[in-house]
Write a protein that holds these residues in place. Structure first.
Motif, short mmCIF file in Angstrom:
data_model
loop_
_atom_site.label_atom_id
_atom_site.label_comp_id
_atom_site.label_asym_id
_atom_site.label_seq_id
_atom_site.Cartn_x
_atom_site.Cartn_y
_atom_site.Cartn_z
N VAL A 20 33.84 33.57 38.27
CA VAL A 20 34.40 34.61 39.11
C VAL A 20 35.57 34.03 39.89
O VAL A 20 35.42 33.05 40.61
N VAL A 21 36.74 34.60 39.68
CA VAL A 21 37.92 34.13 40.40
C VAL A 21 38.31 35.20 41.41
O VAL A 21 38.88 36.21 41.06
N SER A 22 37.97 34.95 42.65
CA SER A 22 38.33 35.91 43.68
C SER A 22 39.80 35.72 44.02
O SER A 22 40.36 34.64 43.80
N PRO A 23 40.46 36.76 44.56
CA PRO A 23 41.88 36.63 44.90
C PRO A 23 42.13 35.46 45.87
O PRO A 23 43.14 34.79 45.78
N TRP A 24 41.17 35.19 46.77
CA TRP A 24 41.37 34.11 47.73
C TRP A 24 41.33 32.75 47.05
O TRP A 24 42.11 31.86 47.36
N GLU A 26 42.11 32.14 44.01
CA GLU A 26 43.33 32.00 43.23
C GLU A 26 44.49 31.56 44.13
O GLU A 26 45.28 30.70 43.78
N GLU A 189 48.99 53.58 47.00
CA GLU A 189 48.36 53.02 45.80
C GLU A 189 47.33 54.00 45.24
O GLU A 189 46.72 54.77 45.98
N GLU A 190 47.14 53.91 43.93
CA GLU A 190 46.24 54.86 43.30
C GLU A 190 44.79 54.61 43.70
O GLU A 190 43.99 55.53 43.73
N TYR A 191 44.46 53.35 44.06
CA TYR A 191 43.05 53.13 44.41
C TYR A 191 42.68 53.73 45.76
O TYR A 191 41.52 53.95 46.03
N ARG A 204 36.56 54.53 56.64
CA ARG A 204 36.11 53.60 55.61
C ARG A 204 37.28 53.16 54.73
O ARG A 204 37.42 51.98 54.41
N ARG A 208 38.03 49.26 54.82
CA ARG A 208 37.53 48.57 53.62
C ARG A 208 38.59 48.44 52.54
O ARG A 208 38.47 47.61 51.66
N HIS A 209 39.58 49.31 52.56
CA HIS A 209 40.55 49.29 51.45
C HIS A 209 41.97 48.97 51.92
O HIS A 209 42.60 48.09 51.38
N ASN A 213 43.71 44.80 52.01
CA ASN A 213 44.87 44.65 51.14
C ASN A 213 46.15 44.42 51.91
O ASN A 213 47.21 44.22 51.32
N ALA A 216 47.10 39.63 53.71
CA ALA A 216 47.84 38.43 53.31
C ALA A 216 49.12 38.21 54.13
O ALA A 216 49.29 37.13 54.71
N ALA B 104 46.21 50.26 38.64
CA ALA B 104 46.46 50.60 40.04
C ALA B 104 45.28 51.30 40.70
O ALA B 104 45.19 51.37 41.91
N SER B 105 44.36 51.82 39.89
CA SER B 105 43.33 52.67 40.49
C SER B 105 42.07 51.90 40.90
O SER B 105 41.13 52.49 41.40
N LEU B 106 42.07 50.57 40.68
CA LEU B 106 40.93 49.78 41.14
C LEU B 106 41.41 48.82 42.23
O LEU B 106 42.40 48.13 42.06
N ASN B 107 40.68 48.80 43.33
CA ASN B 107 41.05 47.92 44.44
C ASN B 107 40.98 46.46 44.01
O ASN B 107 39.91 45.97 43.63
N ARG B 109 40.86 43.72 45.47
CA ARG B 109 40.09 42.77 46.28
C ARG B 109 38.59 43.04 46.22
O ARG B 109 37.82 42.40 46.91
N LYS B 150 30.08 41.04 38.59
CA LYS B 150 30.56 40.13 39.64
C LYS B 150 32.05 39.82 39.54
O LYS B 150 32.58 39.06 40.32
N TYR B 152 36.28 40.46 39.16
CA TYR B 152 37.32 41.25 39.82
C TYR B 152 38.14 42.00 38.76
O TYR B 152 38.22 41.55 37.62
N GLN B 155 40.45 40.52 36.01
CA GLN B 155 39.90 39.74 34.90
C GLN B 155 39.59 40.59 33.67
O GLN B 155 38.99 40.12 32.72
#
Lengths: 299, 324
Positions: A20-24, A26, A189-191, A204, A208-209, A213, A216, B104-107, B109, B150, B152, B155
């Motif tokens: 698992v490579v989390s953004p942090w 990386e 952003e679309e998310y 929320r 949370r979103h 984001n 950074a 773009a539609s998935l966060n 983080r 688990k 992101y 990946q």
């Protein structure tokens, strides 16, 4: 195609032990490759260690006066020499680290918290709320920052605490505008649209979103701002508007040493070097963080 | 007669154009201009049209992600446009959306597990253990593996990400899924996989789809009925076979004529369109299509044609068929 066969189509490239490579993580990997940033981090860590263990490291107290040993040049006994009261400059510089780091850190935390709050409100709700907050930032940015800080301290009265408050206040618009612009772009952003479609509440989505984001650039700007805050605190101290007399604040030490410059240059040299090194450390670290975290710098 | 799940009446969205120093309203973009249609339970309604014709805006208005300017949306007979924000949020449990761009539609983080779990948390479904279990099940359903939870989003490949997007939409067991160009950002080889997945899921969970796309081939493959939009208006709507075999509206004919035929020897009579799409901020008078229409008559320039039932179950908005 059957549902069961869908699974078979997935290439099994990944072994069971899944990485698992989390953004942090990386970001840390790319940060680690940056030599200058590592040097900066080491300098910062070095000063933090000194600040924490000041009582252990310092050979003398900050106010121990030995008038028989006034203005002695650096020697084995007094590494950085002594000042006009016969105080050990090495010890005072070490204790000064505590003050400068605290002021830098607390002032920046203060402006991040207030700035983030205002920036998020302005960016997310827009319209007249945005107009009012943004114009307020513009007004504050119209003053040269050190002038604004002097004005604030002049109103509140000179002390280390008030200098800290002044530095926090003058940095608010920087963070406010930064987070506002981040929120404005993340909001599109679309998310975020997806989060709304799922049925999430505004609060929320924001915490949370949108906020994670937007973190950074705040971290990058925060690190760089600590450096500026340390310089500003020293400047205020130098002008006699920050730390008061016996406090071993670096800027204050510089201003006290000013009349002695020709006679005993070490009284000015070592606090000056200390300021320069901490600021350099935070700047190098901040630049490295920006390269590692800021997506615009990538590729 | 099939049961109607969603009914849309005279839906409009005008985006204001602000100008001048005081941000005065100087005009409006008629993104969606008075459209009405219905969706039966369990069917797939395709909506096609060129970019900028208002199909995505329509999809978003159905979920009130964009507030309609006017008009009604009835979901299972319940009016959505006058619900409070809180009630609308609860309604979104019943209708979910799959987005166009899986990148773009998935966060970025959040882990996949967090992304999929969140709809359940928001709607208060299940406890922690149940939620995690459901996430793993759903990953298997959309053709991924439970150990992917688990990871992101960065990946995964585009197709895999779109499966995650579909899984997220399915988490709350919705009745209606609005798919806004769900395959147009994917490679052609992946498109069919995702389309098949959507079809399988429809059968498994008795879903109703509104499938928005600009690719007529894709729409033909998946839709029961198809609506064609032009410049914010619905010009024709009918069953998929009827539309493809016997298009009525000149715009639909031109659109179908533009579909490439995989046979180089076949010479086809093609009606090609000339000119550009008029600006939706200043649409042509009467029928919006009259500037490019071959069979344009005088009445087309002055009077706007209404959507009428020309043949049983075949609606078109065109003056050509009115006289007959």
């Amino acid at each position: 195609m059957e549902l069961s066969t869908q699974k078979d189509l997935q290439p099994q490239l990944v072994p069971e032990e899944d990485k698992v490579v989390s953004p942090w993580l990386e970001a840390w990997r790319s940060f680690r490759k940056n030599k200058l940033a590592l040097i900066g981090t080491l300098i910062v860590l070095f000063f933090i260690v000194i600040a924490v263990f000041a009582p252990v490291i310092a050979p003398q107290g900050i106010n121990e006066q030995m008038l028989s040993k006034r203005l002695q040049a650096p020697s084995g006994e007094h590494w950085f020499g002594t000042d006009d009261f016969g105080r050990d400059i090495f010890s005072r510089v070490i204790y000064g680290t505590r003050i400068s780091l605290w002021v830098g850190f607390l002032a920046v935390m203060g402006s991040i918290i207030v700035g983030c709050f205002l920036g998020i409100v302005a960016g997310y709700y827009g319209k007249w709320v945005d107009t009012i907050i943004s114009r307020l930032f513009d007004i504050m940015l119209a003053f040269p920052s050190i002038l604004l800080a002097i004005a604030i301290v002049a109103v509140l009265g000179p002390s280390l605490k008030n200098a800290l408050i002044a530095i926090a206040v003058i940095n608010i618009p920087n963070f406010g505008r930064l987070i506002r612009s981040r929120v404005l772009s993340v909001k599109q952003e679309e998310y975020i649209m997806a989060a709304k479609a799922v049925g999430m509440k505004d609060s929320r989505i924001l915490f949370r979103h949108v906020l994670p984001n937007s973190m950074a650039p705040i971290i990058v700007q925060g690190t760089l701002a600590i450096a500026t805050a340390i310089i500003e605190a020293a400047a205020l101290g130098f002008l006699g508007l920050g730390a008061t007399a016996p406090n071993p604040e670096w800027g204050k030490m510089l201003s006290d040493a000013r009349p002695l410059l020709m006679q005993a240059p070490w009284t000015m040299f070592f606090p000056g070097i200390a300021i320069m090194l901490t600021v350099l450390g935070f700047n190098l670290m901040g630049d490295g963080l920006r390269d590692a975290l800021d997506p615009r710098m990538k590729n | 007669m099939a049961e109607i799940l969603l009914e849309v009446n005279q839906l409009k969205k005008y985006f204001p154009i602000n100008g001048g120093i005081f941000g005065k309203r100087v005009g409006e973009v008629k993104a969606v201009d008075d459209i009405s249609f219905f969706v039966n339970k369990g069917e797939t309604l395709g909506i096609v049209g060129e970019s900028g014709c208002g199909k995505s805006t329509t999809g978003r208005m159905l979920m009130r992600l964009i507030e309609p300017t006017e008009g009604k949306v009835l979901f299972e007979g319940k009016e959505l446009t006058n619900l409070s924000d809180g009630d609308m949020r609860k309604m979104r449990k019943e209708m979910q959306m799959v987005f166009q761009d899986p990148f773009a539609s998935l966060n970025p983080r959040h882990t996949v597990e967090k992304i999929l779990e969140e709809p359940l948390i928001v709607h208060g479904i299940g406890d922690k253990v149940e939620r995690k279990k459901r996430v793993k099940e759903m990953l298997e359903v959309v053709g991924l593996s439970s150990y992917h939870a688990k990871r992101y989003p960065h990946q995964f490949s585009g197709g895999q990400r779109q499966r995650i997007g579909i899984a997220r939409a399915l988490m709350t067991k919705p009745k209606l899924i609005i798919a806004d160009e769900p395959v147009s950002a994917l490679d052609v080889s992946i498109q069919s996989q995702v389309l098949n997945l959507l079809e399988d899921l429809q059968e498994e969970f008795q879903l109703t789809y509104i499938f928005i796309a600009h690719d007529l081939g894709v729409v033909k493959h998946i839709s029961d009925r198809v609506g064609v939009m032009y410049l914010g208006r619905l010009v024709e709507i009918t069953e998929a076979e009827k539309l493809y075999e016997n298009p009525l509206h000149p715009y639909t004919k031109a659109l179908l004529g533009a579909v490439p035929v995989p046979d180089p020897t076949l010479k086809k009579e093609r009606e090609l369109l000339t000119g550009d799409i008029p600006s939706p901020s200043n649409p042509p008078s009467g029928c919006a299509f009259h500037t490019r229409c071959r069979e344009c008559m005088d009445i087309c320039k002055t009077e706007r044609p209404q959507l009428e039932e020309i043949e049983p179950g075949h609606f078109a908005a065109c003056h050509l068929y009115k006289k007959k």
